[in-house]
Design a protein around this motif. Structure first.
Motif, PDB file in Angstrom:
ATOM      1  N   THR A 120      40.603  37.934  46.347  1.00  0.00           N
ATOM      2  CA  THR A 120      42.041  38.069  46.155  1.00  0.00           C
ATOM      3  C   THR A 120      42.355  39.127  45.111  1.00  0.00           C
ATOM      4  O   THR A 120      43.264  39.933  45.269  1.00  0.00           O
ATOM      5  CB  THR A 120      42.653  36.717  45.728  1.00  0.00           C
ATOM      6  OG1 THR A 120      42.412  35.762  46.749  1.00  0.00           O
ATOM      7  CG2 THR A 120      44.139  36.845  45.500  1.00  0.00           C
ATOM      8  N   GLU A 121      41.566  39.161  44.031  1.00  0.00           N
ATOM      9  CA  GLU A 121      41.790  40.134  42.963  1.00  0.00           C
ATOM     10  C   GLU A 121      41.602  41.562  43.467  1.00  0.00           C
ATOM     11  O   GLU A 121      42.240  42.498  43.000  1.00  0.00           O
ATOM     12  CB  GLU A 121      40.828  39.870  41.802  1.00  0.00           C
ATOM     13  CG  GLU A 121      41.163  38.585  41.038  1.00  0.00           C
ATOM     14  CD  GLU A 121      40.032  38.150  40.128  1.00  0.00           C
ATOM     15  OE1 GLU A 121      39.020  38.877  40.062  1.00  0.00           O
ATOM     16  OE2 GLU A 121      40.161  37.091  39.493  1.00  0.00           O
ATOM     17  N   GLY A 126      46.579  39.973  45.542  1.00  0.00           N
ATOM     18  CA  GLY A 126      46.930  39.365  46.816  1.00  0.00           C
ATOM     19  C   GLY A 126      47.985  40.105  47.611  1.00  0.00           C
ATOM     20  O   GLY A 126      48.260  39.747  48.747  1.00  0.00           O
ATOM     21  N   ILE A 127      48.605  41.135  47.047  1.00  0.00           N
ATOM     22  CA  ILE A 127      49.673  41.859  47.734  1.00  0.00           C
ATOM     23  C   ILE A 127      49.077  42.955  48.621  1.00  0.00           C
ATOM     24  O   ILE A 127      48.331  43.809  48.151  1.00  0.00           O
ATOM     25  CB  ILE A 127      50.666  42.496  46.736  1.00  0.00           C
ATOM     26  CG1 ILE A 127      51.224  41.433  45.791  1.00  0.00           C
ATOM     27  CG2 ILE A 127      51.785  43.205  47.484  1.00  0.00           C
ATOM     28  CD1 ILE A 127      51.990  40.334  46.471  1.00  0.00           C
ATOM     29  N   LEU A 135      53.085  42.377  51.926  1.00  0.00           N
ATOM     30  CA  LEU A 135      52.762  41.027  52.366  1.00  0.00           C
ATOM     31  C   LEU A 135      52.007  40.298  51.267  1.00  0.00           C
ATOM     32  O   LEU A 135      51.018  40.809  50.746  1.00  0.00           O
ATOM     33  CB  LEU A 135      51.910  41.058  53.644  1.00  0.00           C
ATOM     34  CG  LEU A 135      51.331  39.710  54.101  1.00  0.00           C
ATOM     35  CD1 LEU A 135      52.450  38.771  54.563  1.00  0.00           C
ATOM     36  CD2 LEU A 135      50.304  39.909  55.211  1.00  0.00           C
ATOM     37  N   ASN A 136      52.478  39.106  50.920  1.00  0.00           N
ATOM     38  CA  ASN A 136      51.752  38.240  50.002  1.00  0.00           C
ATOM     39  C   ASN A 136      51.153  37.097  50.819  1.00  0.00           C
ATOM     40  O   ASN A 136      51.858  36.149  51.176  1.00  0.00           O
ATOM     41  CB  ASN A 136      52.685  37.688  48.923  1.00  0.00           C
ATOM     42  CG  ASN A 136      51.925  36.933  47.843  1.00  0.00           C
ATOM     43  OD1 ASN A 136      50.874  36.355  48.117  1.00  0.00           O
ATOM     44  ND2 ASN A 136      52.447  36.936  46.627  1.00  0.00           N
ATOM     45  N   PRO A 137      49.861  37.164  51.145  1.00  0.00           N
ATOM     46  CA  PRO A 137      49.239  36.123  51.976  1.00  0.00           C
ATOM     47  C   PRO A 137      49.210  34.758  51.306  1.00  0.00           C
ATOM     48  O   PRO A 137      49.040  33.750  51.981  1.00  0.00           O
ATOM     49  CB  PRO A 137      47.813  36.653  52.196  1.00  0.00           C
ATOM     50  CG  PRO A 137      47.867  38.108  51.875  1.00  0.00           C
ATOM     51  CD  PRO A 137      48.904  38.240  50.811  1.00  0.00           C
ATOM     52  N   GLU A 155      51.373  33.936  61.506  1.00  0.00           N
ATOM     53  CA  GLU A 155      51.992  35.261  61.455  1.00  0.00           C
ATOM     54  C   GLU A 155      51.437  36.067  60.290  1.00  0.00           C
ATOM     55  O   GLU A 155      51.096  37.246  60.434  1.00  0.00           O
ATOM     56  CB  GLU A 155      53.508  35.129  61.314  1.00  0.00           C
ATOM     57  CG  GLU A 155      54.211  34.603  62.552  1.00  0.00           C
ATOM     58  CD  GLU A 155      55.647  34.187  62.283  1.00  0.00           C
ATOM     59  OE1 GLU A 155      56.328  33.780  63.236  1.00  0.00           O
ATOM     60  OE2 GLU A 155      56.089  34.271  61.114  1.00  0.00           O
ATOM     61  N   SER A 156      51.321  35.418  59.142  1.00  0.00           N
ATOM     62  CA  SER A 156      50.793  36.091  57.958  1.00  0.00           C
ATOM     63  C   SER A 156      49.339  36.511  58.177  1.00  0.00           C
ATOM     64  O   SER A 156      48.942  37.629  57.815  1.00  0.00           O
ATOM     65  CB  SER A 156      50.889  35.158  56.745  1.00  0.00           C
ATOM     66  OG  SER A 156      50.304  35.753  55.600  1.00  0.00           O
TER      67      SER A 156
END
Length: 228
Positions: A120-121, A126-127, A135-137, A155-156
């Protein structure tokens, strides 16, 4: 999170898989290096747990082939206790972590959580960005300029795949395998419905980002200025 486990000690492997599933991980298990390499090359996994001593193709060679083919999936190597040479060779070949056998499942779970956070980092907290969208999953929020809209999980996940592989045509089969797994009843229609809803939300945001259908092949992201 989807995990591939490559381990030939079947009793131990199946016991670990059950623990992982109880902790809400989706797991595929194979028992030799050739099958492990084939599955790993599909690039549908978030983390690979890879034993070094495997039939047909050892874990180090599997790891080298994955990295040679551009697969950046984090890999945890399983090594024999005290085999420092294996650990060094594995890390030099592109492994992200290792565990010496026998190990406690709590330690494996901690390593998985750590690798999940590290992944994630690596994507700017995460963006994910493409064209004029963000998108922020983690929150499932899709933004464009000052507008935001909430996506469903599927969708994400579909949009995340398309953004991360924005220079590739992504097949419906790959999306199904990544989101629903190999042994699912989901079919092309499931993907088409989610993509249709995702297109409508992009349109509501007045985004320049388009999901193009490549007939017989799959989907690819483009922006309006890219043309057809």
């Amino acid at each position: 999170m989807r995990i591939l486990m490559v381990e030939d000690e079947k009793y131990m492997a199946e016991a670990i898989v059950q623990v992982l599933k109880k902790n809400n991980y989706s797991v595929d298990l194979v028992y030799n290096g050739e099958d492990g390499l084939d599955c790993g090359l599909s690039d549908i996994y978030d983390i690979i747990i890879l034993d070094i001593m495997l039939p047909k193709l050892n874990g180090i060679n599997v790891l080298k082939e994955l990295r040679k083919n551009g697969i950046e999936t984090p890999v945890i190597l399983l090594t024999a206790r005290g085999e420092t040479e294996d650990k060094v060779q594995g890390l030099d070949s592109g492994a992200d972590d290792y565990l010496a056998k026998p190990f406690h499942t709590d330690e494996l779970l901690a390593r998985l959580r750590a690798l999940g956070r590290r992944k994630t980092e690596l994507i700017n907290d995460g963006i994910l960005k493409y064209g004029d969208i963000q998108l922020n999953p983690l929150t499932l929020m899709l933004g464009c300029g000052s507008k935001e809209i909430k996506l469903t999980l599927k969708e994400s996940q579909i949009l995340e795949i398309l953004i991360k592989r924005n220079n590739m045509v992504i097949s419906k089969e790959m999306i199904i395998e990544k989101l629903w797994g190999f042994d699912t009843d989901a079919d092309d229609n499931h993907v088409e419905i989610h993509v249709s809803l995702l297109r409508k939300k992009l349109n509501r945001l007045e985004s320049e980002v388009l999901i193009h259908t490549i007939r017989g092949a799959g989907y690819v992201l483009k922006t309006a200025k890219d043309g057809e």
